[in-house]
Motif scaffolding. Structure first.
Motif, PDB file in Angstrom:
ATOM      1  N   THR A   1      34.412  60.040 103.739  1.00 17.91           N
ATOM      2  CA  THR A   1      35.047  59.542 104.755  1.00 17.91           C
ATOM      3  C   THR A   1      35.591  58.211 104.750  1.00 17.91           C
ATOM      4  O   THR A   1      35.471  57.696 103.508  1.00 17.91           O
TER       5      THR A   1
ATOM      6  N   SER B   1      39.789  53.292 113.470  1.00 21.10           N
ATOM      7  CA  SER B   1      39.375  54.815 113.245  1.00 21.10           C
ATOM      8  C   SER B   1      38.226  54.819 113.895  1.00 21.10           C
ATOM      9  O   SER B   1      37.240  54.050 113.984  1.00 21.10           O
ATOM     10  N   ASN B   2      37.824  56.043 114.766  1.00 21.44           N
ATOM     11  CA  ASN B   2      36.705  56.329 115.438  1.00 21.44           C
ATOM     12  C   ASN B   2      35.591  56.959 114.772  1.00 21.44           C
ATOM     13  O   ASN B   2      35.508  58.201 114.278  1.00 21.44           O
TER      14      ASN B   2
ATOM     15  N   LYS C   1      32.472  57.694 115.446  1.00 22.13           N
ATOM     16  CA  LYS C   1      31.688  58.905 115.973  1.00 22.13           C
ATOM     17  C   LYS C   1      32.247  60.188 115.770  1.00 22.13           C
ATOM     18  O   LYS C   1      31.664  61.306 115.914  1.00 22.13           O
ATOM     19  N   LYS C   2      33.761  60.146 115.652  1.00 23.47           N
ATOM     20  CA  LYS C   2      34.381  61.406 115.579  1.00 23.47           C
ATOM     21  C   LYS C   2      34.920  61.929 114.072  1.00 23.47           C
ATOM     22  O   LYS C   2      35.532  62.695 113.786  1.00 23.47           O
ATOM     23  N   MET C   3      34.380  61.004 113.148  1.00 26.73           N
ATOM     24  CA  MET C   3      34.515  61.134 111.636  1.00 26.73           C
ATOM     25  C   MET C   3      33.863  62.378 111.271  1.00 26.73           C
ATOM     26  O   MET C   3      32.941  62.766 111.498  1.00 26.73           O
TER      27      MET C   3
ATOM     28  N   ASP D   1      42.296  61.909 108.476  1.00 26.57           N
ATOM     29  CA  ASP D   1      41.331  62.039 109.491  1.00 26.57           C
ATOM     30  C   ASP D   1      41.157  60.766 110.406  1.00 26.57           C
ATOM     31  O   ASP D   1      41.090  60.747 111.547  1.00 26.57           O
ATOM     32  N   ALA D   2      41.002  59.685 109.686  1.00 26.51           N
ATOM     33  CA  ALA D   2      40.945  58.475 110.185  1.00 26.51           C
ATOM     34  C   ALA D   2      42.028  58.004 111.250  1.00 26.51           C
ATOM     35  O   ALA D   2      41.954  57.466 112.175  1.00 26.51           O
TER      36      ALA D   2
ATOM     37  N   GLN E   1      44.261  60.171 112.193  1.00 21.75           N
ATOM     38  CA  GLN E   1      44.171  61.172 113.318  1.00 21.75           C
ATOM     39  C   GLN E   1      43.221  60.590 114.654  1.00 21.75           C
ATOM     40  O   GLN E   1      43.718  60.826 115.720  1.00 21.75           O
ATOM     41  N   SER E   2      42.297  60.030 114.467  1.00 21.32           N
ATOM     42  CA  SER E   2      41.432  59.553 115.415  1.00 21.32           C
ATOM     43  C   SER E   2      42.101  58.516 116.082  1.00 21.32           C
ATOM     44  O   SER E   2      41.737  57.973 117.324  1.00 21.32           O
TER      45      SER E   2
ATOM     46  N   GLU F   1      45.901  58.860 119.714  1.00 24.23           N
ATOM     47  CA  GLU F   1      45.984  59.351 121.245  1.00 24.23           C
ATOM     48  C   GLU F   1      46.239  57.495 121.535  1.00 24.23           C
ATOM     49  O   GLU F   1      47.204  57.272 122.392  1.00 24.23           O
TER      50      GLU F   1
END
Length: 282
Positions: free
Chosen positions: A130, A156-157, A159-161, A173-174, A176-177, A180
């Motif tokens: 992560t 980075s979120n 909770k969505k990791m 992934d980080a 991408q969070s 938005e």
């Protein structure tokens, strides 16, 4: 030397497409500036450079996706800055220098700081990596990088990791969070600039529009801009509201406030005075 700079400027203007006659009808320009690593925990220099490039690429992709900016890479940014400091630029007539400064009025420079980048390897449960990432973005006036227009940190979120197989995938992934929130940052926090091209049937035709993300109903502050001795001063004269967007990149605007002053100054505009428009952010 002057001849070299002149050739450089011609190449820049033609290849980058950032200072031609139709510049104000293109997207706002975001010049990619330097990204720094500020996290006290620092991997190898090669790894730092690799992570910075991945982060920069994602930020540039997001800025482009916001439809507010045309993104120029760091090498083009350096070349443009060199041109504006060159003898070739200084030797231009005052009128031509004013024109090129006007054409750069929708130019911004983006600087980034990676303040945290922590990879964790999980050996129990879902095994893999992560990444916790924090990136601070500063957007400056391209003609004066000391003038920071907007600054924002993105985290980075957690909770969505999702646990990923590799550190590279975890970094993606980080990032991408954050997408938005970064898209919203680029789309909604930067004023578009243009100029009143003409007054027709009581409406103002301005030199910016759909390419910069201008929408029907948007309002612009109109100022009387005066160019003198290399500097631009402005005096507010009225407000206009977008009625429709044209295919050629211009917009038709109704005059909401200051109609007499706008019409009069449009009639009396000169090479050193024009009506400048700045999007009112809501």
């Amino acid at each position: 030397m002057r001849k070299v700079f002149f050739i450089l400027s011609v190449l820049l203007l033609s290849s980058a497409g950032v200072m031609g006659q139709d510049q104000d009808k293109k997207a706002m320009t975001l010049r990619m500036g330097e990204f720094e690593w500020l996290d006290p925990v620092k991997p190898s220099e090669d790894k730092v450079a690799e992570i910075i490039e991945v982060v920069k690429a994602k930020v540039a992709e997001t800025a482009t996706a916001s439809k507010r900016f045309e993104v120029l890479d760091e090498e083009i940014t350096k070349n443009i800055n060199t041109y504006f400091m060159s003898e070739a630029f200084m030797d231009l007539s005052e009128e031509q220098r004013k024109k090129e400064i006007m054409e750069a009025m929708n130019d911004n420079t983006l600087f980034g700081k990676i303040t945290k980048c922590k990879f964790t390897k999980r050996t129990s449960g879902a095994q893999g990596y992560t990444c916790v990432l924090t990136v601070k973005l500063d957007v400056a006036n391209a003609m004066n990088n000391a003038e920071i227009l907007e600054s924002r940190s993105f985290i980075s979120n957690f909770k969505k990791m999702i646990v990923k197989n590799t550190p590279e995938a975890a970094l993606d992934d980080a990032l991408q969070s954050m997408t938005e929130k970064m898209t919203d940052f680029f789309a909604n926090n930067f004023a578009v600039f243009g100029a009143i091209d003409k007054i027709k049937d009581g409406d103002a035709i301005i030199t910016c529009g759909q390419q910069q993300g201008v929408k029907e109903g948007d309002e612009f502050q109109v100022t009387l801009a005066t160019f003198d001795k290399g500097a631009i001063t402005e005096k507010p004269v009225g407000i206009i509201k977008v009625k429709s967007l044209m295919a050629d990149g211009t917009s038709i605007c109704g005059i909401k406030d200051g109609k007499d002053a706008i019409v009069e100054n449009n009639v009396n505009k000169s090479q050193n005075q024009w009506l400048r428009c700045k999007l009112i952010l809501k």
